[in-house]
Design a protein around this motif. Structure first.
Motif, PDB file in Angstrom:
ATOM      1  N   ALA A  58      68.523  61.305  39.297  1.00  0.00           N
ATOM      2  CA  ALA A  58      69.495  60.845  39.529  1.00  0.00           C
ATOM      3  C   ALA A  58      68.809  59.259  39.751  1.00  0.00           C
ATOM      4  CB  ALA A  58      70.099  61.119  40.860  1.00  0.00           C
ATOM      5  N   GLY A  59      67.836  59.104  40.521  1.00  0.00           N
ATOM      6  CA  GLY A  59      67.174  57.951  40.586  1.00  0.00           C
ATOM      7  C   GLY A  59      66.997  57.249  39.508  1.00  0.00           C
ATOM      8  N   ARG A  60      66.285  57.891  38.493  1.00  0.00           N
ATOM      9  CA  ARG A  60      65.930  57.298  37.084  1.00  0.00           C
ATOM     10  C   ARG A  60      67.210  57.079  36.353  1.00  0.00           C
ATOM     11  NH1 ARG A  60      61.592  54.797  37.605  1.00  0.00           N
ATOM     12  NH2 ARG A  60      59.577  55.990  37.286  1.00  0.00           N
ATOM     13  N   LEU A  61      68.162  57.735  36.406  1.00  0.00           N
ATOM     14  CA  LEU A  61      69.568  57.400  35.835  1.00  0.00           C
ATOM     15  C   LEU A  61      70.074  55.958  36.119  1.00  0.00           C
ATOM     16  CD1 LEU A  61      71.383  60.882  35.381  1.00  0.00           C
ATOM     17  CD2 LEU A  61      70.391  59.457  33.549  1.00  0.00           C
ATOM     18  N   PHE A  62      70.253  55.923  37.502  1.00  0.00           N
ATOM     19  CA  PHE A  62      70.631  54.687  38.201  1.00  0.00           C
ATOM     20  C   PHE A  62      69.634  53.413  37.766  1.00  0.00           C
ATOM     21  CE2 PHE A  62      70.281  51.625  41.737  1.00  0.00           C
ATOM     22  CZ  PHE A  62      71.610  51.136  41.951  1.00  0.00           C
ATOM     23  N   ASP A  63      68.496  53.840  37.840  1.00  0.00           N
ATOM     24  CA  ASP A  63      67.350  52.937  37.482  1.00  0.00           C
ATOM     25  C   ASP A  63      67.645  52.601  35.842  1.00  0.00           C
ATOM     26  OD1 ASP A  63      65.169  51.148  37.288  1.00  0.00           O
ATOM     27  OD2 ASP A  63      63.854  52.646  37.179  1.00  0.00           O
ATOM     28  N   ALA A  64      68.043  53.493  34.887  1.00  0.00           N
ATOM     29  CA  ALA A  64      68.014  52.948  33.687  1.00  0.00           C
ATOM     30  C   ALA A  64      69.343  52.210  33.304  1.00  0.00           C
ATOM     31  CB  ALA A  64      68.075  54.398  32.759  1.00  0.00           C
ATOM     32  N   VAL A  65      70.345  52.583  34.176  1.00  0.00           N
ATOM     33  CA  VAL A  65      71.787  51.792  33.916  1.00  0.00           C
ATOM     34  C   VAL A  65      71.499  50.445  34.431  1.00  0.00           C
ATOM     35  CG1 VAL A  65      74.044  51.710  34.972  1.00  0.00           C
ATOM     36  CG2 VAL A  65      73.278  53.921  34.101  1.00  0.00           C
ATOM     37  N   LEU A  66      70.600  50.248  35.352  1.00  0.00           N
ATOM     38  CA  LEU A  66      70.457  48.591  35.706  1.00  0.00           C
ATOM     39  C   LEU A  66      69.923  47.711  34.418  1.00  0.00           C
ATOM     40  CD1 LEU A  66      69.073  49.259  39.234  1.00  0.00           C
ATOM     41  CD2 LEU A  66      71.219  48.244  38.629  1.00  0.00           C
ATOM     42  N   ASP A  67      68.848  48.590  33.869  1.00  0.00           N
ATOM     43  CA  ASP A  67      68.041  47.749  32.896  1.00  0.00           C
ATOM     44  C   ASP A  67      68.867  46.813  31.827  1.00  0.00           C
ATOM     45  OD1 ASP A  67      65.710  48.683  34.122  1.00  0.00           O
ATOM     46  OD2 ASP A  67      65.458  50.543  32.520  1.00  0.00           O
ATOM     47  N   PRO A  68      69.749  47.349  31.207  1.00  0.00           N
ATOM     48  CA  PRO A  68      70.365  46.299  30.308  1.00  0.00           C
ATOM     49  C   PRO A  68      71.274  45.211  30.948  1.00  0.00           C
ATOM     50  CG  PRO A  68      71.086  48.538  29.747  1.00  0.00           C
ATOM     51  CD  PRO A  68      70.306  48.590  30.843  1.00  0.00           C
ATOM     52  N   LEU A  69      71.719  45.588  32.155  1.00  0.00           N
ATOM     53  CA  LEU A  69      72.553  44.488  32.952  1.00  0.00           C
ATOM     54  C   LEU A  69      71.510  43.636  33.359  1.00  0.00           C
ATOM     55  CD1 LEU A  69      74.501  47.098  35.376  1.00  0.00           C
ATOM     56  CD2 LEU A  69      75.281  45.731  33.350  1.00  0.00           C
ATOM     57  N   VAL A  70      70.382  43.936  34.160  1.00  0.00           N
ATOM     58  CA  VAL A  70      69.450  42.853  34.273  1.00  0.00           C
ATOM     59  C   VAL A  70      68.752  42.057  33.308  1.00  0.00           C
ATOM     60  CG1 VAL A  70      67.127  42.579  35.652  1.00  0.00           C
ATOM     61  CG2 VAL A  70      69.064  44.210  36.683  1.00  0.00           C
ATOM     62  N   GLY A  71      68.756  42.796  32.191  1.00  0.00           N
ATOM     63  CA  GLY A  71      68.041  42.149  30.775  1.00  0.00           C
ATOM     64  C   GLY A  71      69.152  41.138  30.307  1.00  0.00           C
ATOM     65  N   ARG A  72      70.481  41.359  30.190  1.00  0.00           N
ATOM     66  CA  ARG A  72      71.084  40.488  29.555  1.00  0.00           C
ATOM     67  C   ARG A  72      71.308  39.546  30.766  1.00  0.00           C
ATOM     68  NH1 ARG A  72      77.607  41.254  27.743  1.00  0.00           N
ATOM     69  NH2 ARG A  72      77.793  41.817  30.121  1.00  0.00           N
ATOM     70  N   TRP A  73      71.363  39.753  31.994  1.00  0.00           N
ATOM     71  CA  TRP A  73      71.572  38.705  33.005  1.00  0.00           C
ATOM     72  C   TRP A  73      70.481  37.764  33.005  1.00  0.00           C
ATOM     73  CZ3 TRP A  73      68.026  38.106  37.500  1.00  0.00           C
ATOM     74  CH2 TRP A  73      68.629  37.159  38.457  1.00  0.00           C
ATOM     75  N   SER A  74      69.071  38.382  32.695  1.00  0.00           N
ATOM     76  CA  SER A  74      67.799  37.497  32.603  1.00  0.00           C
ATOM     77  C   SER A  74      68.019  36.555  31.382  1.00  0.00           C
ATOM     78  CB  SER A  74      66.807  38.420  32.587  1.00  0.00           C
ATOM     79  OG  SER A  74      65.589  37.642  32.275  1.00  0.00           O
ATOM     80  N   ASP A  75      68.642  36.963  30.315  1.00  0.00           N
ATOM     81  CA  ASP A  75      68.820  35.927  29.238  1.00  0.00           C
ATOM     82  C   ASP A  75      69.623  34.963  29.614  1.00  0.00           C
ATOM     83  OD1 ASP A  75      67.280  37.502  27.673  1.00  0.00           O
ATOM     84  OD2 ASP A  75      68.884  38.809  26.601  1.00  0.00           O
ATOM     85  N   ARG A  76      70.756  35.085  30.256  1.00  0.00           N
ATOM     86  CA  ARG A  76      71.617  34.249  30.720  1.00  0.00           C
ATOM     87  C   ARG A  76      70.967  33.097  31.671  1.00  0.00           C
ATOM     88  NH1 ARG A  76      74.811  35.295  27.397  1.00  0.00           N
ATOM     89  NH2 ARG A  76      76.114  37.384  27.356  1.00  0.00           N
ATOM     90  N   MET A  77      70.276  33.564  32.734  1.00  0.00           N
ATOM     91  CA  MET A  77      69.451  32.964  33.783  1.00  0.00           C
ATOM     92  C   MET A  77      68.536  31.846  32.969  1.00  0.00           C
ATOM     93  SD  MET A  77      70.556  33.265  36.660  1.00  0.00           S
ATOM     94  CE  MET A  77      72.326  33.295  35.659  1.00  0.00           C
ATOM     95  N   ARG A  78      67.888  32.229  31.924  1.00  0.00           N
ATOM     96  CA  ARG A  78      66.833  31.852  31.291  1.00  0.00           C
ATOM     97  C   ARG A  78      67.351  30.068  30.866  1.00  0.00           C
ATOM     98  NH1 ARG A  78      63.935  32.829  25.375  1.00  0.00           N
ATOM     99  NH2 ARG A  78      63.344  30.662  24.995  1.00  0.00           N
ATOM    100  N   HIS A  79      68.620  30.288  30.483  1.00  0.00           N
ATOM    101  CA  HIS A  79      69.198  28.741  30.057  1.00  0.00           C
ATOM    102  C   HIS A  79      69.909  28.087  31.416  1.00  0.00           C
ATOM    103  CE1 HIS A  79      68.996  30.731  26.287  1.00  0.00           C
ATOM    104  NE2 HIS A  79      69.601  31.607  26.905  1.00  0.00           N
ATOM    105  N   THR A  80      69.602  28.592  32.774  1.00  0.00           N
ATOM    106  CA  THR A  80      69.892  27.708  33.957  1.00  0.00           C
ATOM    107  C   THR A  80      68.673  27.521  34.594  1.00  0.00           C
ATOM    108  OG1 THR A  80      70.639  29.683  34.747  1.00  0.00           O
ATOM    109  CG2 THR A  80      72.328  28.272  33.757  1.00  0.00           C
ATOM    110  N   VAL A  81      68.263  28.443  35.495  1.00  0.00           N
ATOM    111  CA  VAL A  81      67.012  28.397  36.406  1.00  0.00           C
ATOM    112  C   VAL A  81      65.741  28.807  36.118  1.00  0.00           C
ATOM    113  CG1 VAL A  81      68.695  28.375  38.552  1.00  0.00           C
ATOM    114  CG2 VAL A  81      67.712  30.504  37.580  1.00  0.00           C
TER     115      VAL A  81
END
Length: 462
Positions: A58-81
């Protein structure tokens, strides 16, 4: 660090080391959890193997679901902060959350509450771990643009990782026993595990300081198009070679982590090595792996990354094939010999998928018109976590089915047979699939160079 066209030339040697040092903290946490959390939850915290496996999954599933969300968010943050501010903010909470994984299940007695706290602590840690790991590794393709230099940087990263693996796997039993004074690892109190986790958490914070001071943030580039997350992820698999490298990585992680999480049970109960005697043999494996990284980087430069991966898998397969024949007589020359094969093979298996991935980043940028390093790495790490979770959960199910007796080194013959199968023949079959996937891998040195040149030209025009 840039040429006249604005393209990154690479990192100086000191910066290469600074980029690699965070792997100490990341690997200590990731490997200790994969190797020892199931053991801790079953033998020390007192959860049944099934509930411990469900908590881990359960912990790893939650962890894994976060990865694409944080990855895409990080791509967008690259162009601002930029990518690095999130790492600064999340670093200390990550360390505190890591310690909570080991503290919370030991605080209570009711099984349901123990299970809930184990799961919740793991989820909390997963959130912060993702924030400090994905934005950092997503910087690598931009900072190191050359095909072979990437293998060199990943080999430096892997040296830091394997030093940490050496500590997390081989030294953890000695630390726990040293903190508690109890010789039998299965009988150690929770305090020894919590103190070890606190030590790892402090080391994790310290490991990030060179990176934060020495590494520049991402260079500006065209922003990726805005579209639904599912469509974004699906589009990755239209990139030549990306689906293949994901499958190569996933099957290799599944095979090696089945072995890794079963090794403490196998060594203690089948081979007859108590926890205090496991450190030298495990330490030798990982020291040999560390020594092999420069050699494998050279082999990859000559043969190509995917061919070198095939060779490394073949060596590790030989080790797995010999596991059932290890004498049940504690330390023997036969055991030492096959452990040497393990160290040589695991070095290549860990190195080359990570060295192949930045090339897939370039292919993705060429295919879709904008770099998406965060998302590309996030799906890769998602695969790692899912494969690792499946490996540990599978082993937990096997422990339950074959009647593992918690807190005891001596087990029934049927349980011992399961230990052998899960440490040898089953991961061997999975790794054969990895070898087949490597055959005909499409991203070559020349293809990567063309993709990188096209992306650079597009960025200059933009």
């Amino acid at each position: 660090m840039k040429d006249e066209g604005g393209r990154a030339r690479g990192l100086r040697f000191g910066q290469k080391l600074a980029f690699g040092t965070p792997e100490v903290g990341l690997a200590l946490a990731f490997v200790a959890i994969n190797s020892w959390l199931l053991y801790f939850l079953v033998n020390v915290a007192g959860l049944s193997p099934l509930l411990a496996g469900i908590a881990f999954l359960a912990g790893r599933l939650f962890d894994a679901v976060l990865d694409p969300l944080v990855g895409r968010w990080s791509d967008r943050m690259r162009h601002t902060v930029g990518r690095i501010p999130a790492i600064r903010w999340a670093l200390v909470p990550t360390a505190l959350a890591y310690v909570s994984i080991w503290v919370l299940p030991a605080l209570v007695e009711p099984t349901v509450l123990k299970f809930a706290l184990a799961t919740g602590g793991f989820m909390l840690f997963s959130f912060f771990y993702t924030l400090v790991s994905i934005p950092r590794i997503a910087l690598l393709p931009d900072l190191v643009p050359d095909y072979d230099a990437r293998t060199g940087q990943v080999s430096i990263n892997m040296i830091f990782i394997f030093v940490s693996v050496l500590v997390a796997i081989a030294i953890t039993p000695a630390l726990v026993i040293g903190f508690t004074g109890v010789e039998e690892l299965a009988a150690t109190p929770a305090f020894g595990w919590i103190a070890t986790a606190a030590l790892f958490a402090v080391l994790g914070i310290l490991s990030y300081l060179p990176f934060l001071f020495a590494i520049p943030d991402a260079q500006p580039s065209p922003a990726p198009p805005v579209r639904p997350l599912g469509a974004d992820v699906r589009s990755l698999f239209a990139t030549p070679g990306y689906g293949r490298v994901i499958a190569i990585f996933g099957t290799s992680v599944l095979a090696t982590l089945i072995v890794q999480s079963m090794v403490p049970f196998y060594l203690e109960s089948w081979v007859g090595l108590p926890g205090s005697a496991q450190a030298p043999i495990l330490g030798g494996i990982f020291l040999l792996s560390i020594l092999c990284f420069p050699a494998w980087a050279s082999i990859g430069k000559r043969m190509g990354k995917h061919r070198a991966m095939i060779l490394g898998c073949a060596i590790y397969c030989l080790f797995l094939a010999l596991v059932p024949f290890v004498p049940r007589a504690s330390m023997t020359p036969f055991l030492i010999g096959i452990c040497a094969l393990s160290g040589i093979g695991i070095s290549a298996i860990n190195l080359f998928p990570w060295a192949m991935l930045p090339d897939a980043v370039d292919m993705d940028a060429q295919t879709h018109g904008a770099p998406r390093e965060g998302l590309v790495y996030a799906v890769f790490i998602f695969t790692q976590k899912m494969a690792g979770s499946l490996a540990v959960f599978w082993n937990a199910i096997m422990l339950a089915i074959f009647d593992h007796q918690a807190g005891r080194a001596v087990q029934a013959e049927g349980t011992l047979a399961a230990f052998v199968w899960m440490t040898g023949p089953i991961p061997l079959a999975i790794l054969v699939v990895t070898i087949l996937l490597c055959i005909g891998y499409p991203i070559t040195r020349a293809m990567q160079a063309r993709a990188r040149a096209g992306t650079t030209a597009r960025n200059v025009l933009a």
